[in-house]
Design a protein around this motif. Structure first.
Motif, short mmCIF file in Angstrom:
data_model
loop_
_atom_site.label_atom_id
_atom_site.label_comp_id
_atom_site.label_asym_id
_atom_site.label_seq_id
_atom_site.Cartn_x
_atom_site.Cartn_y
_atom_site.Cartn_z
N LEU A 1 -78.81 -19.30 16.00
CA LEU A 1 -79.79 -19.62 17.24
C LEU A 1 -81.12 -18.83 16.42
N ALA A 2 -80.89 -17.67 15.67
CA ALA A 2 -82.17 -17.04 15.10
C ALA A 2 -82.75 -17.90 13.81
N LEU A 3 -81.78 -18.88 13.36
CA LEU A 3 -82.74 -19.80 12.40
C LEU A 3 -83.56 -21.05 13.10
N PRO A 4 -84.45 -21.69 12.29
CA PRO A 4 -85.06 -22.54 13.13
C PRO A 4 -84.20 -23.87 13.19
N PHE A 5 -84.56 -24.70 14.37
CA PHE A 5 -83.38 -25.91 14.54
C PHE A 5 -83.75 -26.75 13.57
N THR A 6 -82.62 -27.55 12.86
CA THR A 6 -82.93 -28.61 12.09
C THR A 6 -82.23 -30.06 12.73
N ALA A 7 -82.13 -31.09 12.16
CA ALA A 7 -81.51 -32.01 12.67
C ALA A 7 -79.91 -32.05 12.24
N SER B 1 -93.38 -9.43 17.54
CA SER B 1 -92.11 -8.78 18.54
C SER B 1 -92.74 -7.52 19.02
N SER B 2 -91.79 -7.69 20.11
CA SER B 2 -91.97 -6.41 21.24
C SER B 2 -91.33 -5.28 20.70
N ILE B 3 -90.39 -5.40 19.70
CA ILE B 3 -89.76 -4.14 19.13
C ILE B 3 -90.56 -3.70 17.74
N LYS B 4 -91.19 -2.61 17.76
CA LYS B 4 -91.97 -1.94 16.70
C LYS B 4 -91.40 -2.07 15.34
N GLN B 5 -90.01 -2.00 15.33
CA GLN B 5 -89.71 -2.04 13.92
C GLN B 5 -89.47 -3.33 13.18
N ALA B 6 -89.40 -4.24 13.96
CA ALA B 6 -89.30 -5.78 13.87
C ALA B 6 -90.44 -6.38 13.21
N LYS B 7 -90.39 -6.81 12.18
CA LYS B 7 -91.52 -7.47 11.39
C LYS B 7 -91.59 -8.91 11.90
N VAL B 8 -90.48 -9.44 12.17
CA VAL B 8 -90.37 -11.07 12.49
C VAL B 8 -90.05 -11.26 13.78
N ARG B 9 -90.50 -12.26 14.42
CA ARG B 9 -90.04 -12.63 15.76
C ARG B 9 -89.60 -14.30 15.62
N ARG B 10 -88.47 -14.58 15.76
CA ARG B 10 -88.10 -16.00 15.90
C ARG B 10 -87.78 -16.58 17.27
N LEU B 11 -88.55 -17.81 17.37
CA LEU B 11 -88.30 -18.52 18.87
C LEU B 11 -88.01 -19.68 18.76
N SER B 12 -87.07 -20.30 19.63
CA SER B 12 -86.70 -21.74 19.58
C SER B 12 -86.65 -22.22 20.96
N TYR B 13 -86.77 -23.79 21.22
CA TYR B 13 -86.39 -24.28 22.47
C TYR B 13 -85.84 -25.48 22.14
N ALA B 14 -84.76 -25.86 23.29
CA ALA B 14 -84.33 -26.99 23.21
C ALA B 14 -84.10 -27.42 24.56
N ALA B 15 -84.12 -28.73 24.93
CA ALA B 15 -84.00 -29.27 26.13
C ALA B 15 -82.89 -30.41 26.35
N THR B 16 -82.27 -30.66 27.25
CA THR B 16 -81.49 -32.07 27.36
C THR B 16 -82.11 -32.86 28.43
N LEU B 17 -82.64 -34.07 28.00
CA LEU B 17 -83.53 -34.71 28.73
C LEU B 17 -82.77 -36.38 29.14
N GLU B 18 -82.70 -36.90 30.33
CA GLU B 18 -81.96 -38.07 30.38
C GLU B 18 -83.19 -39.01 30.46
N VAL B 19 -83.05 -40.31 29.83
CA VAL B 19 -83.93 -41.59 29.71
C VAL B 19 -83.30 -42.62 30.35
N LEU B 20 -83.80 -43.21 31.40
CA LEU B 20 -83.16 -44.34 32.07
C LEU B 20 -83.92 -45.71 31.61
N PRO B 21 -82.94 -46.61 31.69
CA PRO B 21 -83.40 -48.03 31.48
C PRO B 21 -84.49 -48.32 32.43
N GLN B 22 -85.60 -49.30 32.00
CA GLN B 22 -86.42 -49.67 32.83
C GLN B 22 -85.85 -50.76 33.94
#
Length: 270
Positions: free
Chosen positions: A15-21, A249-270
């Protein structure tokens, strides 16, 4: 215990790595996204897998689940169990309106050398000082903040549960998030620490990827206001994700902050 620790460590590293397909994906799928019955409940599957939405790798830890009720308060998952490949829990929809169900992960990752041997560590900021020896060399530290969500509406939709917390990468629906239809465009906004996140790549993938030779992802980019729109080609469950990194990063010693987001969404037929 050691086996589970290794599994959660592997999950955190992924999860620390970027999301890929093609990477393992963390997701939650509710049994329904819209309900309108007396005394409604939904059951949620939560897992990490390669194929959407088939659990084949590992479960999501239940202590990371956060449920926000329509009035903005919190609720606990009920009847929860964790199996080999997935966790399952129920949500009792005691209020009318829209619920946000999230799995939130965060922590620190470090790589360093001791006596010429490379080491790795993952944990919380409070444990950092005692976790890495003072004699360690070539210490590299990064912070990760990861959020995975899904949404369920009991009766009429509402916005109380959808207010952002102001930390990390978050999604704010512009279109009603549980009222999505195939062939129609839906608009959302991505925020980074509560502010619009421009120029971020967003990827949407329909479920049942095990039955396709390609992921068939839809790629869009957020505008200057962090907004993006997706026109759903067909009905079904979709996994929508974005990731980024910075040096805030909120942590002084950390040089990099990695962030990710994902959502499951339902799409219904018209």
């Amino acid at each position: 215990m050691i086996k589970h620790s290794l599994k959660w460590g592997a999950l955190a590293l992924a999860l620390a790595l970027p999301f890929t397909a093609q990477a393992h994906k963390m997701w939650m799928v509710p049994s329904a996204t819209n309900v309108s019955v007396a005394d409604p409940w939904v059951t949620v599957d939560a897992a990490v897998s390669n194929d959407l939405f088939y659990p084949d790798h590992m479960p999501v830890a239940l202590d990371r689940i956060a449920i926000t009720t329509p009035d903005g308060q919190t609720a606990k998952p009920e009847n929860a169990i964790t199996g080999q490949y997935r966790s399952v829990f129920d949500v009792h929809l005691t209020q009318p309106g829209t619920y946000k169900i999230a799995a939130v992960n965060g922590g620190l990752f470090a790589s360093y050398e001791v006596d010429g041997q490379k080491k790795r560590w993952r944990g919380d900021a409070a444990d950092l000082a005692k976790a890495i020896p003072s004699s360690a060399k070539n210490v590299e530290l990064s912070e990760s903040i990861n959020r995975v969500e899904t949404f369920v509406t009991n009766g009429k939709p509402s916005d109380g549960a959808l207010k952002p917390g102001g930390k990390g990468l978050e999604l704010v629906p512009v279109t009603r998030v549980t009222d999505l239809a195939s062939g129609e465009a839906a608009t959302f906004q991505l925020l980074l620490d509560g502010k619009p996140a421009p120029n971020l790549k967003v990827m949407a993938i329909a479920g049942e990827t095990r039955y396709r030779n390609a992921q068939d992802e839809l790629d869009v980019t957020t505008d200057k206001d962090g907004k993006f729109s997706i026109t759903w080609p067909h009905a079904g469950m979709y996994w929508v994700s974005a990731s980024t990194q910075d040096d805030k990063s909120s942590i002084k010693q950390a040089k990099v902050r990695r962030l990710s987001y994902a959502a499951t969404l339902e799409v219904l037929p018209q």
